[in-house]
Design a protein around this motif. Structure first.
Motif, PDB file in Angstrom:
ATOM      1  N   ASP A  40      -8.851  33.506 -52.847  1.00 45.14           N
ATOM      2  CA  ASP A  40      -9.160  34.866 -52.412  1.00 45.14           C
ATOM      3  C   ASP A  40      -9.004  35.005 -50.901  1.00 45.14           C
ATOM      4  OD1 ASP A  40     -10.140  37.572 -52.979  1.00 45.14           O
ATOM      5  OD2 ASP A  40     -11.950  36.959 -51.919  1.00 45.14           O
ATOM      6  N   ALA A  41      -9.429  33.992 -50.154  1.00 44.77           N
ATOM      7  CA  ALA A  41      -9.281  34.029 -48.690  1.00 44.77           C
ATOM      8  C   ALA A  41      -7.818  34.019 -48.284  1.00 44.77           C
ATOM      9  CB  ALA A  41     -10.015  32.844 -48.066  1.00 44.77           C
ATOM     10  N   ARG A  42      -7.010  33.243 -48.970  1.00 45.18           N
ATOM     11  CA  ARG A  42      -5.576  33.205 -48.661  1.00 45.18           C
ATOM     12  C   ARG A  42      -4.917  34.552 -48.980  1.00 45.18           C
ATOM     13  NH1 ARG A  42      -6.591  29.883 -45.540  1.00 45.18           N
ATOM     14  NH2 ARG A  42      -5.859  27.730 -45.500  1.00 45.18           N
ATOM     15  N   ALA A  43      -5.310  35.152 -50.079  1.00 47.25           N
ATOM     16  CA  ALA A  43      -4.770  36.469 -50.415  1.00 47.25           C
ATOM     17  C   ALA A  43      -5.235  37.508 -49.408  1.00 47.25           C
ATOM     18  CB  ALA A  43      -5.203  36.862 -51.832  1.00 47.25           C
ATOM     19  N   LYS A  64     -19.359  38.949 -55.466  1.00 42.47           N
ATOM     20  CA  LYS A  64     -18.528  39.433 -56.566  1.00 42.47           C
ATOM     21  C   LYS A  64     -18.094  38.309 -57.501  1.00 42.47           C
ATOM     22  CE  LYS A  64     -16.636  43.268 -53.838  1.00 42.47           C
ATOM     23  NZ  LYS A  64     -15.404  43.885 -53.277  1.00 42.47           N
ATOM     24  N   GLN A  65     -18.463  37.069 -57.160  1.00 41.18           N
ATOM     25  CA  GLN A  65     -18.029  35.926 -57.960  1.00 41.18           C
ATOM     26  C   GLN A  65     -19.199  35.200 -58.610  1.00 41.18           C
ATOM     27  OE1 GLN A  65     -14.844  35.721 -58.166  1.00 41.18           O
ATOM     28  NE2 GLN A  65     -14.185  36.862 -56.352  1.00 41.18           N
ATOM     29  N   LEU A  66     -20.312  35.904 -58.815  1.00 42.23           N
ATOM     30  CA  LEU A  66     -21.522  35.255 -59.308  1.00 42.23           C
ATOM     31  C   LEU A  66     -21.395  34.782 -60.751  1.00 42.23           C
ATOM     32  CD1 LEU A  66     -24.238  37.603 -57.756  1.00 42.23           C
ATOM     33  CD2 LEU A  66     -23.370  35.425 -56.889  1.00 42.23           C
ATOM     34  N   ASP A  67     -20.426  35.303 -61.478  1.00 40.20           N
ATOM     35  CA  ASP A  67     -20.274  34.899 -62.868  1.00 40.20           C
ATOM     36  C   ASP A  67     -19.480  33.603 -63.009  1.00 40.20           C
ATOM     37  OD1 ASP A  67     -18.046  36.250 -61.842  1.00 40.20           O
ATOM     38  OD2 ASP A  67     -17.332  36.785 -63.839  1.00 40.20           O
ATOM     39  N   LEU A  68     -18.932  33.108 -61.898  1.00 39.71           N
ATOM     40  CA  LEU A  68     -18.135  31.886 -61.952  1.00 39.71           C
ATOM     41  C   LEU A  68     -19.033  30.653 -61.955  1.00 39.71           C
ATOM     42  CD1 LEU A  68     -15.270  32.685 -59.416  1.00 39.71           C
ATOM     43  CD2 LEU A  68     -15.161  32.766 -61.910  1.00 39.71           C
ATOM     44  N   SER A  69     -18.530  29.593 -62.541  1.00 41.36           N
ATOM     45  CA  SER A  69     -19.250  28.329 -62.537  1.00 41.36           C
ATOM     46  C   SER A  69     -19.135  27.682 -61.158  1.00 41.36           C
ATOM     47  CB  SER A  69     -18.670  27.387 -63.592  1.00 41.36           C
ATOM     48  OG  SER A  69     -17.359  26.987 -63.214  1.00 41.36           O
ATOM     49  N   PRO A  70     -20.072  26.794 -60.786  1.00 46.47           N
ATOM     50  CA  PRO A  70     -19.967  26.095 -59.496  1.00 46.47           C
ATOM     51  C   PRO A  70     -18.672  25.298 -59.353  1.00 46.47           C
ATOM     52  CG  PRO A  70     -22.168  25.839 -60.410  1.00 46.47           C
ATOM     53  CD  PRO A  70     -21.338  26.486 -61.477  1.00 46.47           C
ATOM     54  N   ALA A  71     -18.108  24.875 -60.480  1.00 45.13           N
ATOM     55  CA  ALA A  71     -16.856  24.119 -60.420  1.00 45.13           C
ATOM     56  C   ALA A  71     -15.677  25.020 -60.073  1.00 45.13           C
ATOM     57  CB  ALA A  71     -16.603  23.415 -61.751  1.00 45.13           C
ATOM     58  N   ALA A  72     -15.689  26.265 -60.540  1.00 49.45           N
ATOM     59  CA  ALA A  72     -14.574  27.183 -60.314  1.00 49.45           C
ATOM     60  C   ALA A  72     -14.707  27.983 -59.029  1.00 49.45           C
ATOM     61  CB  ALA A  72     -14.440  28.145 -61.494  1.00 49.45           C
ATOM     62  N   LEU A  73     -15.919  28.114 -58.509  1.00 48.61           N
ATOM     63  CA  LEU A  73     -16.166  28.982 -57.359  1.00 48.61           C
ATOM     64  C   LEU A  73     -15.395  28.575 -56.103  1.00 48.61           C
ATOM     65  CD1 LEU A  73     -17.660  31.390 -56.174  1.00 48.61           C
ATOM     66  CD2 LEU A  73     -19.627  29.890 -55.762  1.00 48.61           C
ATOM     67  N   ALA A 126     -28.192  36.616 -57.035  1.00 57.73           N
ATOM     68  CA  ALA A 126     -28.319  37.054 -55.641  1.00 57.73           C
ATOM     69  C   ALA A 126     -27.748  35.986 -54.711  1.00 57.73           C
ATOM     70  CB  ALA A 126     -29.774  37.324 -55.285  1.00 57.73           C
ATOM     71  N   VAL A 127     -27.267  36.442 -53.547  1.00 58.26           N
ATOM     72  CA  VAL A 127     -26.726  35.556 -52.513  1.00 58.26           C
ATOM     73  C   VAL A 127     -27.609  35.666 -51.288  1.00 58.26           C
ATOM     74  CG1 VAL A 127     -24.756  35.020 -51.035  1.00 58.26           C
ATOM     75  CG2 VAL A 127     -24.377  35.862 -53.360  1.00 58.26           C
ATOM     76  N   ALA A 128     -28.051  34.532 -50.765  1.00 62.24           N
ATOM     77  CA  ALA A 128     -28.922  34.532 -49.588  1.00 62.24           C
ATOM     78  C   ALA A 128     -28.478  33.435 -48.634  1.00 62.24           C
ATOM     79  CB  ALA A 128     -30.378  34.313 -49.984  1.00 62.24           C
ATOM     80  N   GLN A 129     -28.730  33.685 -47.355  1.00 60.90           N
ATOM     81  CA  GLN A 129     -28.453  32.679 -46.341  1.00 60.90           C
ATOM     82  C   GLN A 129     -29.796  32.127 -45.858  1.00 60.90           C
ATOM     83  OE1 GLN A 129     -26.333  33.676 -42.486  1.00 60.90           O
ATOM     84  NE2 GLN A 129     -24.665  32.646 -43.573  1.00 60.90           N
ATOM     85  N   PRO A 130     -30.132  30.902 -46.200  1.00 59.69           N
ATOM     86  CA  PRO A 130     -31.450  30.363 -45.858  1.00 59.69           C
ATOM     87  C   PRO A 130     -31.611  30.216 -44.348  1.00 59.69           C
ATOM     88  CG  PRO A 130     -30.022  28.636 -46.711  1.00 59.69           C
ATOM     89  CD  PRO A 130     -29.307  29.929 -46.932  1.00 59.69           C
ATOM     90  N   PRO A 171     -14.870  38.539 -45.430  1.00 58.69           N
ATOM     91  CA  PRO A 171     -16.313  38.778 -45.674  1.00 58.69           C
ATOM     92  C   PRO A 171     -16.849  37.836 -46.742  1.00 58.69           C
ATOM     93  CG  PRO A 171     -15.001  40.440 -46.795  1.00 58.69           C
ATOM     94  CD  PRO A 171     -14.020  39.559 -46.067  1.00 58.69           C
ATOM     95  N   VAL A 172     -17.301  36.661 -46.332  1.00 57.55           N
ATOM     96  CA  VAL A 172     -17.688  35.621 -47.279  1.00 57.55           C
ATOM     97  C   VAL A 172     -18.810  36.090 -48.201  1.00 57.55           C
ATOM     98  CG1 VAL A 172     -18.556  33.283 -47.541  1.00 57.55           C
ATOM     99  CG2 VAL A 172     -16.984  33.822 -45.678  1.00 57.55           C
ATOM    100  N   GLU A 173     -19.895  36.617 -47.627  1.00 55.82           N
ATOM    101  CA  GLU A 173     -21.039  36.994 -48.450  1.00 55.82           C
ATOM    102  C   GLU A 173     -20.679  38.103 -49.422  1.00 55.82           C
ATOM    103  OE1 GLU A 173     -25.778  38.163 -47.841  1.00 55.82           O
ATOM    104  OE2 GLU A 173     -24.552  37.484 -46.165  1.00 55.82           O
TER     105      GLU A 173
END
Length: 375
Positions: free
Chosen positions: A350-353, A334-343, A273-277, A327-329
Motif C-alpha cells: 500500500d505504501a509503494r502504491a 482500514k486493515q484491521l481485518d487482516l491477520s498479523p501475518a498478512a498485515l 482500534a489503533v493506538a499509539q502507546p 498516513p500510517v495510522e
C-alpha cells in the motif's frame, strides 16, 4: 554445469539487470538516424551534416547499449562516413580533408566502444557490490516469521537497491532468560558503511540480550557497540553513524517494556482500534553521551489478542509525488481485518502504491508482534 554456475560473469552477462535496448531497436535506430543524416546531407550539399549528426551515434550507444551493440553502431558509422565522404567528395577537393574526417570518425568510434566497456564494468561491479551487501543483510537477519515462547513475529523486510545505496534497516528477536527481546532499528545513511554499523548493533544485541537483565543495560550495551564501531570508522576514514532503535521486552505479564532510541513509535492494534502507546523517545544509539537524561523504560498494555506494529521510517516517511506523507495510522485502521501475518506485506504494498512512480521510496522493515498461544 556446477563449474559454469560458479564462473565469473562477463560484464555483458551482468547487464541482464540493467536492461540495454534490444538488437532490433539498435539496428532500427542506426538505420533511421543514418537515413535522416543522408537526406539532410544531400539537401545541404555539405559533409558537415555527416560529421555533426552521424558521429553522435557511437557516443549515444556507449551510454545505453552493450559493448557488442556499441561496436556494431561504431562500425556502421565508420562505413557510412567513409563511403559518403568518398562518393560525395567535390572535384578537385583536397584528399587530406576527407582522410582527416574518416580518421576523426574512426577515433571517436573506438573511444565510444572503450567508454562503453568501462561503463559496463563499473555498473557490473556496483551490481555485484549491491547484491553482495543485500545477501549479507538477508543472511544475518533471521528469516521471518520468528517464534519464541512469548511472541510470534511476522514481517516484511525490503532493502532499496538503487544507484549505489544499500540500506541499514535491521531487526532481531532473542528468546532470553528475561523474556523475549525484540529489536527494530535504522542506521543513519546508506551504503556498505551503514551495513557495517547494522551488523555491529545486531551482534551486540544477540549477545547482550542474554546477559543483561534490564532493558536499560541492554540499550547501554548497544550504544557502546555503536561508539566502538564509530571509533573504528574514524580511524579508517569512514563516516560515523548513529542508529535509531526500538527495543521491546515481552514476558508473561500483560504489560511490555519499551525503550525508544529516536525511532518510529509503535502502534497497538486491539479490539478494532489503533493506538499509539505512550513511549518516551530518547537519543539514537551512539549519542547517549549527549543525552541530558538517562535511558528511560516505558510500560504499556499488550493484552492477549493484541498486535504490536513496529516499523522503520521507510514506511512513515514514504511520500507521494505531491510530498504528502503516507498516513500510517489511517491506513492501518482500514486493515484491521487482516491477520498479523498478512498485515506487514499489505502495508508495504500500500505504501509503494501510495508513493507511485514520482514518490519517495526508502528501505522498509515492518514487523507485527503477537503473543504466542499458551498451551
Amino acid at each position: 554445469m556446477a563449474a559454469d554456475s560458479r564462473r565469473r560473469k562477463r560484464p555483458d552477462e551482468v547487464l541482464d539487470a540493467i536492461e540495454p535496448p534490444g538488437n532490433a531497436e539498435v539496428v532500427v535506430g542506426a538505420l533511421t538516424a543514418t537515413l535522416l543524416v543522408e537526406i539532410l546531407s544531400a539537401l545541404s550539399g555539405t559533409e558537415v551534416w555527416i560529421l555533426a549528426l552521424l558521429v553522435f551515434l557511437p557516443s549515444t550507444a556507449s551510454a545505453l547499449c552493450t559493448v557488442r551493440q556499441t561496436g556494431f553502431v561504431a562500425a556502421w558509422t565508420t562505413v557510412i562516413v567513409t563511403i559518403t565522404t568518398a562518393l560525395r567528395a567535390p572535384a578537385g577537393g583536397h584528399w587530406l580533408d576527407r582522410t582527416l574526417l574518416v580518421l576523426f570518425t574512426l577515433a571517436l568510434c573506438v573511444t565510444s566502444v572503450y567508454a562503453c566497456h568501462r561503463r559496463i564494468r563499473r555498473e557490473a561491479e556496483m551490481l555485484r557490490l549491491r547484491s553482495t551487501a543485500a545477501a549479507m543483510q538477508r543472511h544475518i537477519l533471521h528469516p521471518l516469521p520468528l517464534l519464541t515462547g512469548d511472541v510470534l513475529v511476522n514481517g516484511v523486510y525490503e532493502p532499496l537497491q538503487e544507484d549505489r545505496l544499500v540500506g541499514g534497516d535491521i531487526y532481531d528477536v532473542v528468546d532470553s532468560p528475561f523474556g523475549t527481546r525484540v529489536l527494530i532499528g535504522d542506521v543513519q545513511g546508506k551504503g556498505l558503511a551503514a551495513v557495517g554499523a547494522a551488523f555491529a548493533v545486531i551482534g551486540a544485541f544477540r549477545e547482550a540480550a542474554h546477559r543483561e537483565p534490564t532493558l536499560t543495560a541492554l540499550v547501554d550495551a548497544l550504544d557502546a557497540s555503536v561508539v566502538r564501531h564509530n571509533s573504528y570508522a574514524a580511524h579508517t576514514g569512514d563516516d560515523e553513524r548513529f542508529v535509531t532503535a526500538l527495543i521491546i521486552g515481552v514476558d508473561v505479564d500483560t504489560e511490555v517494556q519499551a525503550v525508544n532510541c529516536g525511532h518510529v513509535p509503535p502502534y497497538v492494534v486491539h479490539e478494532g482500534a489503533v493506538a499509539q502507546p505512550p513511549v518516551e523517545t530518547g537519543v539514537p544509539l551512539g549519542l547517549a553521551e549527549l543525552a541530558e537524561e538517562p535511558t528511560t523504560v516505558s510500560w504499556f498494555d499488550f493484552p492477549e489478542g493484541a498486535t504490536l506494529l513496529l516499523s522503520t521510517d521507510g514506511l512513515t516517511e514514504t511520500r507521494a509525488a505531491d510530498g504528502t506523507f503516507y498516513p500510517v495510522e489511517e491506513r492501518l485502521a482500514k486493515q484491521l481485518d487482516l491477520s498479523p501475518a498478512a498485515l506487514p506485506q499489505t502495508l508495504y504494498e500500500d505504501a509503494r502504491a501510495f508513493a507511485g512512480e514520482g514518490g519517495q521510496h526508502d528501505d522498509i522493515a515492518v514487523l507485527t508482534v503477537r503473543r504466542s498461544p499458551r498451551l
